[in-house]
Design an enzyme around this catalytic site. Structure first.
Site, PDB file in Angstrom:
ATOM      1  N   LYS A 183     -68.241 -24.873  14.642  1.00  0.00           N
ATOM      2  CA  LYS A 183     -67.102 -25.104  15.546  1.00  0.00           C
ATOM      3  C   LYS A 183     -66.505 -23.772  15.970  1.00  0.00           C
ATOM      4  O   LYS A 183     -65.961 -23.038  15.145  1.00  0.00           O
ATOM      5  CB  LYS A 183     -66.010 -25.939  14.865  1.00  0.00           C
ATOM      6  CG  LYS A 183     -64.959 -26.369  15.902  1.00  0.00           C
ATOM      7  CD  LYS A 183     -63.652 -26.788  15.309  1.00  0.00           C
ATOM      8  CE  LYS A 183     -62.657 -25.677  15.194  1.00  0.00           C
ATOM      9  NZ  LYS A 183     -62.149 -25.140  16.474  1.00  0.00           N
ATOM     10  N   GLU A 257     -63.698 -15.862   4.743  1.00  0.00           N
ATOM     11  CA  GLU A 257     -63.364 -14.507   5.189  1.00  0.00           C
ATOM     12  C   GLU A 257     -62.037 -14.613   5.914  1.00  0.00           C
ATOM     13  O   GLU A 257     -61.971 -15.146   7.016  1.00  0.00           O
ATOM     14  CB  GLU A 257     -64.499 -13.982   6.087  1.00  0.00           C
ATOM     15  CG  GLU A 257     -64.508 -12.483   6.192  1.00  0.00           C
ATOM     16  CD  GLU A 257     -63.754 -12.005   7.401  1.00  0.00           C
ATOM     17  OE1 GLU A 257     -62.536 -11.744   7.249  1.00  0.00           O
ATOM     18  OE2 GLU A 257     -64.351 -11.905   8.478  1.00  0.00           O
ATOM     19  N   CYS A 291     -59.558  -8.695  11.487  1.00  0.00           N
ATOM     20  CA  CYS A 291     -59.105  -9.011  10.125  1.00  0.00           C
ATOM     21  C   CYS A 291     -59.045  -7.761   9.256  1.00  0.00           C
ATOM     22  O   CYS A 291     -58.207  -7.662   8.373  1.00  0.00           O
ATOM     23  CB  CYS A 291     -60.015 -10.060   9.508  1.00  0.00           C
ATOM     24  SG  CYS A 291     -61.747  -9.705   9.761  1.00  0.00           S
ATOM     25  N   GLU A 388     -49.825 -10.038   8.220  1.00  0.00           N
ATOM     26  CA  GLU A 388     -50.861  -9.699   9.201  1.00  0.00           C
ATOM     27  C   GLU A 388     -50.278  -9.937  10.602  1.00  0.00           C
ATOM     28  O   GLU A 388     -49.957 -11.073  10.953  1.00  0.00           O
ATOM     29  CB  GLU A 388     -52.073 -10.600   8.965  1.00  0.00           C
ATOM     30  CG  GLU A 388     -53.248 -10.257   9.838  1.00  0.00           C
ATOM     31  CD  GLU A 388     -54.485 -11.079   9.501  1.00  0.00           C
ATOM     32  OE1 GLU A 388     -54.371 -12.313   9.355  1.00  0.00           O
ATOM     33  OE2 GLU A 388     -55.577 -10.487   9.412  1.00  0.00           O
TER      34      GLU A 388
HETATM   35  P1  NDP Z   1     -56.976 -20.302  12.342  1.00  0.00           P
HETATM   36  O1  NDP Z   1     -57.311 -19.937  10.955  1.00  0.00           O
HETATM   37  O2  NDP Z   1     -56.092 -21.468  12.579  1.00  0.00           O
HETATM   38  O3  NDP Z   1     -58.307 -20.592  13.184  1.00  0.00           O
HETATM   39  C1  NDP Z   1     -59.606 -20.233  12.796  1.00  0.00           C
HETATM   40  C2  NDP Z   1     -60.566 -21.397  13.081  1.00  0.00           C
HETATM   41  O4  NDP Z   1     -60.262 -22.505  12.212  1.00  0.00           O
HETATM   42  C3  NDP Z   1     -60.456 -21.963  14.491  1.00  0.00           C
HETATM   43  O5  NDP Z   1     -61.725 -22.384  14.916  1.00  0.00           O
HETATM   44  C4  NDP Z   1     -59.529 -23.134  14.283  1.00  0.00           C
HETATM   45  O6  NDP Z   1     -59.604 -24.076  15.300  1.00  0.00           O
HETATM   46  C5  NDP Z   1     -60.026 -23.678  12.973  1.00  0.00           C
HETATM   47  N1  NDP Z   1     -59.079 -24.530  12.253  1.00  0.00           N
HETATM   48  C6  NDP Z   1     -57.732 -24.649  12.418  1.00  0.00           C
HETATM   49  N2  NDP Z   1     -57.235 -25.499  11.515  1.00  0.00           N
HETATM   50  C7  NDP Z   1     -58.264 -25.928  10.742  1.00  0.00           C
HETATM   51  C8  NDP Z   1     -58.383 -26.812   9.625  1.00  0.00           C
HETATM   52  N3  NDP Z   1     -57.325 -27.419   9.100  1.00  0.00           N
HETATM   53  N4  NDP Z   1     -59.603 -27.012   9.080  1.00  0.00           N
HETATM   54  C9  NDP Z   1     -60.686 -26.378   9.560  1.00  0.00           C
HETATM   55  N5  NDP Z   1     -60.634 -25.544  10.628  1.00  0.00           N
HETATM   56  C10 NDP Z   1     -59.445 -25.300  11.205  1.00  0.00           C
HETATM   57  O7  NDP Z   1     -56.400 -19.033  13.048  1.00  0.00           O
HETATM   58  P2  NDP Z   1     -55.472 -18.992  14.374  1.00  0.00           P
HETATM   59  O8  NDP Z   1     -56.353 -18.911  15.527  1.00  0.00           O
HETATM   60  O9  NDP Z   1     -54.466 -20.087  14.383  1.00  0.00           O
HETATM   61  O10 NDP Z   1     -54.707 -17.636  14.165  1.00  0.00           O
HETATM   62  C11 NDP Z   1     -53.550 -17.594  13.331  1.00  0.00           C
HETATM   63  C12 NDP Z   1     -53.484 -16.286  12.583  1.00  0.00           C
HETATM   64  O11 NDP Z   1     -54.596 -16.179  11.714  1.00  0.00           O
HETATM   65  C13 NDP Z   1     -53.593 -15.059  13.464  1.00  0.00           C
HETATM   66  O12 NDP Z   1     -52.362 -14.702  13.976  1.00  0.00           O
HETATM   67  C14 NDP Z   1     -54.135 -14.051  12.507  1.00  0.00           C
HETATM   68  O13 NDP Z   1     -53.090 -13.468  11.764  1.00  0.00           O
HETATM   69  C15 NDP Z   1     -55.013 -14.853  11.594  1.00  0.00           C
HETATM   70  N6  NDP Z   1     -56.436 -14.796  11.974  1.00  0.00           N
HETATM   71  C16 NDP Z   1     -57.282 -14.084  11.174  1.00  0.00           C
HETATM   72  C17 NDP Z   1     -58.596 -13.985  11.515  1.00  0.00           C
HETATM   73  C18 NDP Z   1     -59.547 -13.202  10.686  1.00  0.00           C
HETATM   74  O14 NDP Z   1     -60.619 -12.830  11.168  1.00  0.00           O
HETATM   75  N7  NDP Z   1     -59.230 -12.958   9.445  1.00  0.00           N
HETATM   76  C19 NDP Z   1     -59.143 -14.570  12.722  1.00  0.00           C
HETATM   77  C20 NDP Z   1     -58.197 -15.357  13.475  1.00  0.00           C
HETATM   78  C21 NDP Z   1     -56.904 -15.429  13.089  1.00  0.00           C
HETATM   79  P3  NDP Z   1     -58.658 -23.880  16.605  1.00  0.00           P
HETATM   80  O15 NDP Z   1     -59.115 -22.672  17.301  1.00  0.00           O
HETATM   81  O16 NDP Z   1     -58.906 -25.075  17.382  1.00  0.00           O
HETATM   82  O17 NDP Z   1     -57.262 -23.783  16.077  1.00  0.00           O
END
Ligand code: NDP
Length: 477
Positions: A183, A257, A291, A388
């Site tokens: 996904k 991660e 990240c 973060e």
């Molecule tokens: P999320 O962790 O919500 O999103 C990452 C992925 O998980 C997306 O594909 C998201 O879908 C999906 N997802 C959301 N909720 C669930 C769930 N309950 N079960 C399984 N999958 C799920 O990150 P965000 O995009 O909301 O970003 C929020 C914050 O997270 C950022 O501001 C940043 O600080 C941090 N972040 C860290 C990352 C890293 O690489 N460590 C990467 C991205 C964000 P969908 O896109 O539809 O929400």
């Protein structure tokens, strides 16, 4: 010295071959998902790029069934040398379509074209080349003479490196003989769906790779699906914790991660001009949506003034604007939500008494942009030192002794990465040994190689991706 005037040098948007509609990819076919279609936008202009069909919970089940069938009937039985041919083919197709993928990634994500062109897309291809090499050598990887795959891998990826995170997940899964349901993030589904076309071009057997665009609930139902054997997730620590709870007590193998708040430590004997380049690359690469970004600069007090002066000058030369322009250093923030989050944390820095400096660079008045920002006089208790921010915002703290640098660097619930700048090898080795971070760079930052394992400690997650160690997450060992 003034800043050069640059003539605009935009990459052509036509190269992206944008379609009006995109669809989920299940069992080797693009299908009408039964979820509510979403519109994906260009964060640099706020215009709609395309409508994307999404998966529903029943589509998740169909995709997992297709992946299971492909696993049992074809993929797990195929000799590694044959699987390798598909991975090599995919790698070459990514290279052939690299310009299209780079422009599409930049349109959908907002990152500068020079980064998608020179970093994301070539590194994605490199992951497939690297793992293709492992597919027929798994017996020599140190996991016994004939290590077995796990089965069906459910993979959920974020929006900051859409194609690259896909490659980090899919390449090792396929090389080790697993099939995949992935996904992509809601705001960046397009390159994953072009990757699905590449799977068709490579004549990958149907069901080996399935791509399900959709929101978080689709990620959650994939994670909870009883016939999935492995979950690999990259994203926020908050969602990582939810996933860990769902998976607890099941047979599913899990790698997470998650977030980070990396310390980039500059000692007084460091080559300061190089260090400043590394600091800039550490926090402003990909608008800070990284990240492992070096978001906490720890600088030795005796050189702090000089470093800050050089840093502000260098940051003021960064160009913020049209991500398709080859001269652009910082593109758009990926979404209005992320921009609001960055603004909120920056306001907390002001309120808590840190000293804010913002680059005087021009910023477009349309789209989601944030000028590069450096906070000095930051204390460890402030939110901007602990949370973060995931944006182009650097928090600068100082230290006097190496022990103090290590104590401050480790004072975080995270532990993904760190950087050390010093001309003294013994000091670098001593410091690296004390740091509780999965990746430690010395006199450089944000270097990635498919052969190097990547992953964290503590709330940055567990498991490694890349290298020989990364294979372990997809093998029954
Ligand atoms: P999320 O962790 O919500 O999103 C990452 C992925 O998980 C997306 O594909 C998201 O879908 C999906 N997802 C959301 N909720 C669930 C769930 N309950 N079960 C399984 N999958 C799920 O990150 P965000 O995009 O909301 O970003 C929020 C914050 O997270 C950022 O501001 C940043 O600080 C941090 N972040 C860290 C990352 C890293 O690489 N460590 C990467 C991205 C964000 P969908 O896109 O539809 O929400």
């Amino acid at each position: 010295m003034g800043i050069f005037d640059y003539a605009p040098a935009p990459e052509s948007r036509a190269l992206a071959n944008l379609k009006e509609h995109y669809k989920p990819f299940i069992n080797g076919q693009f299908v009408d998902g039964s979820g509510e279609p979403l519109k994906t936008i260009n964060p640099a202009t706020e215009e709609t790029l395309a409508e994307v069909g999404t998966a529903s919970v029943s589509d998740v089940d169909t995709a997992v069934k297709a992946a299971r069938k492909a696993y049992t009937s074809v993929w797990s039985k195929m000799p590694g040398a044959e699987r390798a041919k598909y991975l090599f083919r995919i790698a070459r197709l990514i290279q052939e379509r690299s310009r299209e993928l780079a422009v599409l990634e930049t349109l959908d994500n907002g990152k500068p074209i020079k980064e998608s062109r020179d970093s994301d897309v070539p590194t994605a291809a490199a992951h497939f080349f690297y793992h293709a090499g492992w597919a027929d050598k798994l017996g020599y990887a140190g996991y016994g003479p004939d290590p077995k795959p796990l089965g069906v891998a459910g993979q959920v990826i974020p929006w900051n490196f859409p194609l690259l995170m896909l490659a980090w997940k899919i390449a090792p899964a396929l090389a080790t003989g697993n099939t995949v349901v992935l996904k992509p993030a809601e705001t960046t589904p397009l390159t994953a769906l072009v990757f699905a076309e590449i799977c068709q071009q490579a004549e990958l057997p149907p069901g080996v790779v399935n791509i399900l665009p959709g929101a978080g609930d689709i990620g959650a139902s994939l994670v909870a699906h009883p016939d999935v054997d492995k979950i690999a997730f990259t994203g926020s620590t908050e969602v990582g914790k939810l996933i860990q709870r769902t998976v607890a007590g099941t047979r599913k193998k899990l790698t997470l991660e998650l977030g980070g708040k990396a310390a980039n430590i500059v000692f007084d004997d460091a080559p300061l001009d190089q260090a400043v380049e590394g600091i800039v690359n550490g926090i402003f690469f990909n608008q800070g949506h990284v990240c492992c970004a070096g978001s906490r600069l720890l600088v030795q007090e005796s050189v702090a003034g000089e470093v800050l002066e050089k840093l502000r000058y260098r940051v003021s030369t960064l160009r913020v604007g049209d991500p398709l322009d080859k001269n652009t250093d910082l593109g758009a923030i990926n979404s209005a939500e992320q921009l609001a989050k960055i603004r909120g944390l920056v306001e907390s820095g002001d309120a808590e008494g840190a000293q804010r400096w913002t680059s005087p660079c021009p910023v477009p008045d349309r789209g989601f942009f944030f000028a590069p920002t450096v906070f000095s006089e930051v204390h460890q208790s402030m939110r901007i030192a602990r949370e973060e921010i995931f944006g182009p915002v650097l928090s600068v703290l100082t230290f006097r002794t190496p022990d103090e640098a290590v104590a401050k660097a480790n004072n975080t619930p995270y532990g993904l990465s760190a950087g050390i700048w010093s001309e003294k090898g013994s000091r670098i080795l001593w410091t690296a040994n004390q740091l509780r971070a999965g990746v430690v760079w010395a006199n450089t930052f944000n270097r990635f190689d498919p052969a190097a394992p990547f992953g964290g400690y503590q709330e940055s997650g567990f498991g490694r991706e890349g290298g020989r160690t990364g294979l372990e997450g997809y093998l029954d060992v």
